[in-house]
Enzyme design. Structure first.
Site, short mmCIF file in Angstrom:
data_model
loop_
_atom_site.label_atom_id
_atom_site.label_comp_id
_atom_site.label_asym_id
_atom_site.label_seq_id
_atom_site.Cartn_x
_atom_site.Cartn_y
_atom_site.Cartn_z
N ASP A 1 -51.62 -17.56 27.31
CA ASP A 1 -51.16 -17.32 28.68
C ASP A 1 -52.05 -18.04 29.69
OD1 ASP A 1 -49.12 -15.66 27.89
OD2 ASP A 1 -50.27 -13.81 28.12
N HIS B 1 -13.52 -53.03 25.40
CA HIS B 1 -14.80 -52.89 24.69
C HIS B 1 -14.90 -53.96 23.59
CE1 HIS B 1 -15.16 -49.08 26.72
NE2 HIS B 1 -16.30 -48.80 26.11
N TYR C 1 -41.95 -23.81 41.47
CA TYR C 1 -41.84 -22.57 42.23
C TYR C 1 -42.82 -21.54 41.69
CZ TYR C 1 -40.36 -18.39 44.44
OH TYR C 1 -40.38 -17.25 45.17
N ASN D 1 -37.81 -13.80 40.30
CA ASN D 1 -37.01 -12.59 40.07
C ASN D 1 -35.55 -12.96 39.83
OD1 ASN D 1 -35.86 -13.21 42.55
ND2 ASN D 1 -37.10 -11.72 43.68
N SER E 1 -40.02 -11.00 29.93
CA SER E 1 -40.98 -11.45 28.92
C SER E 1 -40.98 -10.52 27.71
CB SER E 1 -42.37 -11.51 29.56
OG SER E 1 -43.28 -12.11 28.69
N HIS F 1 -46.48 -6.53 31.91
CA HIS F 1 -45.78 -7.54 32.72
C HIS F 1 -44.73 -6.94 33.63
CE1 HIS F 1 -47.25 -11.49 31.95
NE2 HIS F 1 -47.22 -11.34 30.65
N GLN G 1 -48.43 -7.20 26.79
CA GLN G 1 -47.05 -7.58 27.09
C GLN G 1 -46.40 -6.56 28.00
OE1 GLN G 1 -45.68 -10.43 26.35
NE2 GLN G 1 -44.00 -9.78 27.63
N GLU H 1 -40.07 -14.71 22.33
CA GLU H 1 -40.79 -15.64 23.21
C GLU H 1 -42.22 -15.84 22.67
OE1 GLU H 1 -41.72 -13.90 26.96
OE2 GLU H 1 -42.26 -15.81 27.92
N HIS H 2 -42.93 -14.73 22.46
CA HIS H 2 -44.27 -14.78 21.87
C HIS H 2 -44.24 -14.10 20.51
CE1 HIS H 2 -44.94 -14.44 26.32
NE2 HIS H 2 -45.71 -15.47 26.09
N GLN I 1 -34.53 -19.23 49.14
CA GLN I 1 -34.71 -20.28 50.14
C GLN I 1 -35.51 -21.45 49.56
OE1 GLN I 1 -34.63 -16.70 50.44
NE2 GLN I 1 -36.52 -16.74 51.66
#
Lengths: 428, 428
Positions: B356, B415, B124, B209, B233, B258, B255, B322-323, B186
């Site tokens: 990135d 078993h 996506y 989002n 982020s 973003h 950063q 994250e970074h 959708q």
């Protein structure tokens, strides 16, 4: 048992369907318990233990004395078996460790991964009639190999406040330090949020009933990671006239005894195999202690006759079985074509129970067709791969314009500028 | 920007908190749209596209003609940059492939893993002001290397029914065959359930989002796997007096641009660094086109002064950024102690924007502290590791009793029997 002969591809959709576990319907009830645990911690947990296990605990944690006592209560033969299984599981999972390579993707640009154990993990071992010490090994051994610093376990106690000695022995053998006496939704909540005596973890592993599964789903939306979605256990056996009907039937039944909702299917291209296996299942069933439960599960088991090996391969990959046992004489060739399965057992002398207990592979596997997207639990489940990179002046001189162009076209000017200020300094 | 000096360890909890994204509140609304898509397929999708993109599409899929036209619309410099980035991403992700080892865990018992690409994956790519062609590369390149057979992509079109040419060029460059013109909930629903024209996939990747995030959460409860939970982020920069305030400020700002909810924090042990970086951020900010948005994000950014390097390491691992950009002179030594982070950038000439876009590492990374339990997207994200095992007669003779003992103690007689019938035959 249902016998299905030469189903059309249109009918396959029906065959690969799994019993639907509607955990969403439980979400409200389970959320309420989880919120209660989050807000009230240990005191609420003690009430739940009293309610469900019928015992008032002063200490939720298993003591050193209890561990020591557990060891004395276990048959030496079982001890040896647990130790052997532990060794094999350790060997196989150790072999899964990656050796990080440093890659120079362009001159002066070096990138690598580093595998790091998840710091805190929580293992859930359900209670019930049978003590699942094998699951303790399957989760705790790879967690230790991965280097997880803190491994805790929750398992419900009996009415005397004791956790089964085989579970405690397996836990100690696998190197688990802390075991807490609680089960169900409360255990998942305690590990997800932490309480006064139970530390919060970052990832929760282990099987459970539909309430535990719902609780894991809910806490995974925000608070912790979980191993994988869970559903009823299942096996597919592929056989031909060279296969022993006795072996095939025994594998079928060992799956069926897991519970009324577990599923077994047989695929073959030879009609005679179906009759022989059916007869042998009926014969062996009569001699099993868990006969009634096993019979119930057999009701939704299916013996399926297909036209050719291509159909066998395609239906297998569409079904994506948790366990796949291939006993036909062409098992090596067939195995090359398997792309959707949890764990595959090859040849006449490889029963599923070998992997369930002691061969070394993991028995925590994707059910319900999740094998299309998930691996079973393995060393990766307990680590993260952190990426590192180091770029030299020359490296940035080479790659800088590429980054600037891409950033500018994504309209991220500050991203571009982070390169531009550096290139300006280099070119001063 | 908030400046925090020598916070006590008690105050750390507040520092590592992330803005809470309450996607649960959206679940009902999003579920309704998902159910609508599941029941009504393409016709409903066309209405949603008309409603949100303002265009009535006869064909949801991007045509060959549109791909060809897209290529003619792109600046050759951007083409080159995309090709260079693609090469580096391919090199790094190819190096992550495992070489399966066959392990004899005990004599006659052989176990191995086989890495197999997930057959069908869906990517996506959100719409919006900037065309995220870099994300196309980050997801499609490893999917191809993993051997995924069918890779589809969804991305919203503009009011003329066109998907941005750079997105289409990146998709074709990375080897994606089919792109569909739809976005939002959708798109997630279409890929999770399948429609007349859009195939169902087994795993969905990509940013979005809060509605897209909620939709991914909901479909992941039952229908498909997803890459990882998403949040705003974030970056952490570690600096000392040897670091260039200009570089540090540029990383901070890249950063911040973003979005208003993204987070930047600076850790240092030297008070002078704080003042210098703050001044430089203010200077650079004035010169940025996205100044207002960036300023908003800076409001919840923090410059933090700590007592010593131990505190820097501990707070970093508690925060699990994250970074993580380490620009202090001891960056190599510090990097050895990092156990919780998504992607780490080492030294003065390694800005986050390199990773990135073009250095080769992935930019789809765990935010919101998820780095404690999740890896960023890597080759593993697109494969499953299926386990195989084969046991010889001798192997089962060796290991059989161990399996029988364990099965009997877990009260799973069938078993046990699956081994017993085989041992009986062997010993005949």
């Amino acid at each position: 048992m249902e016998i299905i002969k030469y189903p059309s591809r249109n009918e396959w959709r029906k065959i690969i369907e799994r019993p639907h576990l509607d955990t969403l319907a439980l979400h409200e009830k389970v959320s309420n318990i989880l919120n209660d645990i989050r807000e009230n911690g240990d005191s609420r947990i003690r009430s739940y233990v009293e309610q469900f296990q019928g015992v008032r605990l002063s200490d939720l944690e298993v003591s050193e004395k209890e561990f020591t006592k557990a060891e004395t209560l276990i048959d030496p033969k079982l001890k040896d078996a647990i130790l052997t299984a532990k060794e094999n599981i350790a060997k196989f999972h150790s072999s899964q460790a990656i050796t990080p390579q440093k890659i120079e993707t362009s001159p002066g640009v070096t990138c690598w991964q580093k595998a790091v154990g998840i710091e805190r993990v929580g293992l859930y071992i359900p209670g019930g009639t049978a003590p699942l010490f094998s699951t303790v090994l399957m989760l705790a051994v790879p967690a230790r190999i991965a280097g997880c610093r803190e491994i805790i376990m929750c398992s419900p106690c009996d009415t005397n406040g004791n956790v089964h000695p085989a579970i405690l022995f397996a836990a100690r053998t696998a190197g688990i330090d802390r075991v807490f006496k609680l089960g169900g939704v409360q255990a998942i909540g305690a590990m997800a949020y932490g309480t006064e005596s139970i530390p919060k973890v970052y990832k929760i592993f282990g099987p459970g009933n539909q309430y535990v599964t719902a609780a894991k789903q809910i806490v995974s939306l925000k608070d912790v990671a979980i191993d994988m979605p869970a559903g009823p256990s299942e096996v597919e056996v592929i056989a031909d006239s060279s296969s022993s009907p006795e072996f095939v039937a025994s594998d079928f039944l060992s799956q069926a005894e897991h519970g009324a909702d577990s599923q077994s299917i047989l695929l073959t291209t030879e009609e005679s195999v179906i009759e022989k296996v059916k007869k042998e299942i009926e014969y062996q069933l009569e001699r099993l202690p868990r006969k009634e439960l096993t019979q119930k599960s057999l009701e939704h088991s299916r013996l399926i006759l297909l036209k050719n090996w291509n159909d066998v391969i395609d239906l297998t990959n569409d079904y994506a079985p948790e366990h796949l046992i291939i006993q036909s004489s062409n098992y090596r060739e067939l195995s090359e074509h398997i792309i959707n399965a949890g764990s595959v057992f090859l040849g006449p002398y490889t029963p599923e129970s070998a992997g369930d207990y002691a061969s070394g592979t993991n028995h925590t596997l994707p059910t319900s067709g999740y094998a299309r997207a998930y691996s079973g639990v393995n060393l990766d489940s307990f680590i993260r791969k952190i990426t590192f990179q180091e770029i030299t002046r020359e490296g940035l001189q080479n790659l800088g314009n590429t980054i600037e162009t891409m950033a500018a076209n994504e309209m991220l000017d500050a991203h571009k500028n982070a390169v531009s200020v550096r290139l300006a300094k280099i070119n001063q």
